[in-house]
Enzyme design. Structure first.
Site, PDB file in Angstrom:
ATOM      1  N   GLY A 111      69.020  44.924 133.533  1.00 13.56           N
ATOM      2  CA  GLY A 111      67.634  45.177 133.138  1.00 13.56           C
ATOM      3  C   GLY A 111      67.289  46.649 133.016  1.00 13.56           C
ATOM      4  O   GLY A 111      66.154  47.010 132.713  1.00 13.56           O
ATOM      5  N   ILE A 112      68.268  47.512 133.277  1.00  8.80           N
ATOM      6  CA  ILE A 112      68.057  48.968 133.225  1.00  8.80           C
ATOM      7  C   ILE A 112      68.535  49.474 131.858  1.00  8.80           C
ATOM      8  O   ILE A 112      69.581  49.044 131.364  1.00  8.80           O
ATOM      9  CB  ILE A 112      68.867  49.652 134.361  1.00  8.80           C
ATOM     10  N   ASN A 169      69.911  46.069 121.367  1.00 12.88           N
ATOM     11  CA  ASN A 169      70.765  45.176 120.570  1.00 12.88           C
ATOM     12  C   ASN A 169      70.263  43.733 120.583  1.00 12.88           C
ATOM     13  O   ASN A 169      70.974  42.839 120.118  1.00 12.88           O
ATOM     14  CB  ASN A 169      72.198  45.206 121.115  1.00 12.88           C
ATOM     15  N   ASP A 227      69.682  39.097 128.497  1.00  9.52           N
ATOM     16  CA  ASP A 227      70.986  39.195 129.158  1.00  9.52           C
ATOM     17  C   ASP A 227      70.954  38.481 130.505  1.00  9.52           C
ATOM     18  O   ASP A 227      70.205  38.883 131.397  1.00  9.52           O
ATOM     19  CB  ASP A 227      71.353  40.670 129.410  1.00  9.52           C
ATOM     20  N   ASP A 229      63.812  36.897 129.617  1.00  9.53           N
ATOM     21  CA  ASP A 229      64.793  37.974 129.578  1.00  9.53           C
ATOM     22  C   ASP A 229      65.941  37.462 128.684  1.00  9.53           C
ATOM     23  O   ASP A 229      66.051  36.254 128.432  1.00  9.53           O
ATOM     24  CB  ASP A 229      65.271  38.238 131.009  1.00  9.53           C
ATOM     25  N   ARG A 234      70.023  51.736 128.646  1.00  8.05           N
ATOM     26  CA  ARG A 234      71.364  52.294 128.462  1.00  8.05           C
ATOM     27  C   ARG A 234      71.512  53.668 129.137  1.00  8.05           C
ATOM     28  O   ARG A 234      72.438  53.902 129.910  1.00  8.05           O
ATOM     29  CB  ARG A 234      71.668  52.400 126.963  1.00  8.05           C
ATOM     30  N   SER A 256      67.020  45.610 125.871  1.00  2.86           N
ATOM     31  CA  SER A 256      68.186  45.931 125.042  1.00  2.86           C
ATOM     32  C   SER A 256      67.789  46.292 123.621  1.00  2.86           C
ATOM     33  O   SER A 256      66.988  45.601 122.993  1.00  2.86           O
ATOM     34  CB  SER A 256      69.138  44.735 124.992  1.00  2.86           C
ATOM     35  N   ASP A 285      67.018  37.114 135.508  1.00  2.00           N
ATOM     36  CA  ASP A 285      68.194  37.025 136.387  1.00  2.00           C
ATOM     37  C   ASP A 285      68.383  38.300 137.194  1.00  2.00           C
ATOM     38  O   ASP A 285      69.264  38.346 138.050  1.00  2.00           O
ATOM     39  CB  ASP A 285      69.463  36.780 135.562  1.00  2.00           C
TER      40      ASP A 285
HETATM   41  P1  B16 Z   1      71.427  48.064 125.272  1.00  5.40           P
HETATM   42  P2  B16 Z   1      67.830  42.637 129.407  1.00  5.40           P
HETATM   43  C1  B16 Z   1      69.298  44.897 129.427  1.00  5.40           C
HETATM   44  O1  B16 Z   1      68.907  43.701 128.823  1.00  5.40           O
HETATM   45  C2  B16 Z   1      70.577  44.707 130.230  1.00  5.40           C
HETATM   46  O2  B16 Z   1      70.337  43.863 131.330  1.00  5.40           O
HETATM   47  C3  B16 Z   1      71.075  46.044 130.712  1.00  5.40           C
HETATM   48  O3  B16 Z   1      72.294  45.874 131.411  1.00  5.40           O
HETATM   49  C4  B16 Z   1      71.276  46.980 129.523  1.00  5.40           C
HETATM   50  O4  B16 Z   1      71.702  48.270 129.935  1.00  5.40           O
HETATM   51  C5  B16 Z   1      69.965  47.088 128.762  1.00  5.40           C
HETATM   52  O5  B16 Z   1      69.547  45.794 128.341  1.00  5.40           O
HETATM   53  C6  B16 Z   1      70.088  47.982 127.533  1.00  5.40           C
HETATM   54  O6  B16 Z   1      70.923  47.349 126.603  1.00  5.40           O
HETATM   55  O7  B16 Z   1      72.465  49.066 125.664  1.00  5.40           O
HETATM   56  O8  B16 Z   1      71.990  46.907 124.467  1.00  5.40           O
HETATM   57  O9  B16 Z   1      70.223  48.685 124.607  1.00  5.40           O
HETATM   58  O10 B16 Z   1      68.413  42.138 130.693  1.00  5.40           O
HETATM   59  O11 B16 Z   1      66.510  43.359 129.562  1.00  5.40           O
HETATM   60  O12 B16 Z   1      67.797  41.583 128.334  1.00  5.40           O
HETATM   61 MG    MG Z   2      68.888  40.018 132.469  1.00  6.97          MG
END
Ligand code: B16
Ligand code: MG
Length: 229
Positions: free
Chosen positions: A46-47, A123, A11, A9, A49, A121, A175
């Protein structure tokens, strides 16, 4: 089955961008007239946007049009990117760089351990560039390559498939409660990073990568597998 691949993962595992997500979502909620707590923020990890936005609006008892929701999601992402754009390799969480060095050197006799990023994400690519880790993964699966966010296992199943491995040959580092559930639903070994009180579904929980050796980790995984994890 012995572990031949690691799925990471992003974030909260490689970098603590979860803090930036929280700051940006909180700013948006405050502008709408309510607040979100740390505890509530746990449920957003992990959810995706838009799913996060819907959960936050429901939490605040706010109903908005689809168009307004898109505007808010775009605004939140701009605030989030202001923080991401200030990141440097110093943002990499303790022990991660050392663990990656070990991973590149470690083998299992029958080949090296391969690794993939499994983040929902959109991003993720930018974050990896900012911290200088864009070339450190054999495979990158991010929010632009999937249609379902965690706890759906899609992101990790795609990661395992692109590594050329069976799910049971992969360990996932996560996490988030939703991420651990995704790993379990995908048939992988789930290593939780954080607290066992929160990550109750994980097969093994470690506090961080700090001072972690691959040899110790693989031995701990094999012990847990021996116990029928
Ligand atoms: P973005 P992961 C997730 O990343 C984040 O945990 C989550 O809080 C966020 O809303 C999601 O990415 C989308 O991110 O807005 O940048 O597309 O934990 O899967 O690495
Ligand atoms: Mg995470």
């Amino acid at each position: 089955m012995s572990i031949k691949g690691f799925l990471f993962d992003l974030d909260g595992v490689i970098v603590d961008t979860a803090v930036f997500h929280y700051q940006a979502w909180r700013r948006m909620a405050n502008e709408l007239g309510f607040d979100i707590s740390h505890e509530f923020n746990e449920t957003l990890k992990g959810i995706s946007r838009m799913d996060s936005l819907n959960l936050i609006l429901a939490h605040g008892g706010v109903t908005l049009s689809g168009e307004r929701k898109l505007e808010l999601a775009t605004q939140k992402n701009e605030w989030y990117l202001e923080l991401v754009n200030q990141m440097t390799p110093d943002a990499i969480l303790p022990g991660v760089t050392g663990f990656f060095h070990q991973m590149k050197q470690a083998g299992r006799g029958d080949g090296p351990i391969r690794c993939a990023l499994g983040s929902v994400s959109k991003n993720a690519g930018l974050i990896l560039e900012r911290i200088g880790m864009a070339d450190d993964f054999d495979v990158i699966i991010d929010g632009n390559k999937i249609t379902h966010s965690k706890p759906n296992p899609e992101v990790f199943l795609k990661g395992a498939a692109e590594l050329g491995l069976q799910p049971a040959q992969c360990a996932v580092f996560e996490d988030a409660v939703a991420g651990v559930e995704a790993a379990k639903r995908g048939g992988m070994f789930a290593v939780g990073i954080g607290s066992p009180d929160v990550l109750t579904q994980a097969d093994l929980v470690i506090p961080s990568f700090d001072h972690l050796t691959i040899t110790e980790l693989l031995a701990a995984i094999e012990r847990a597998q021996g116990m029928g994890y």
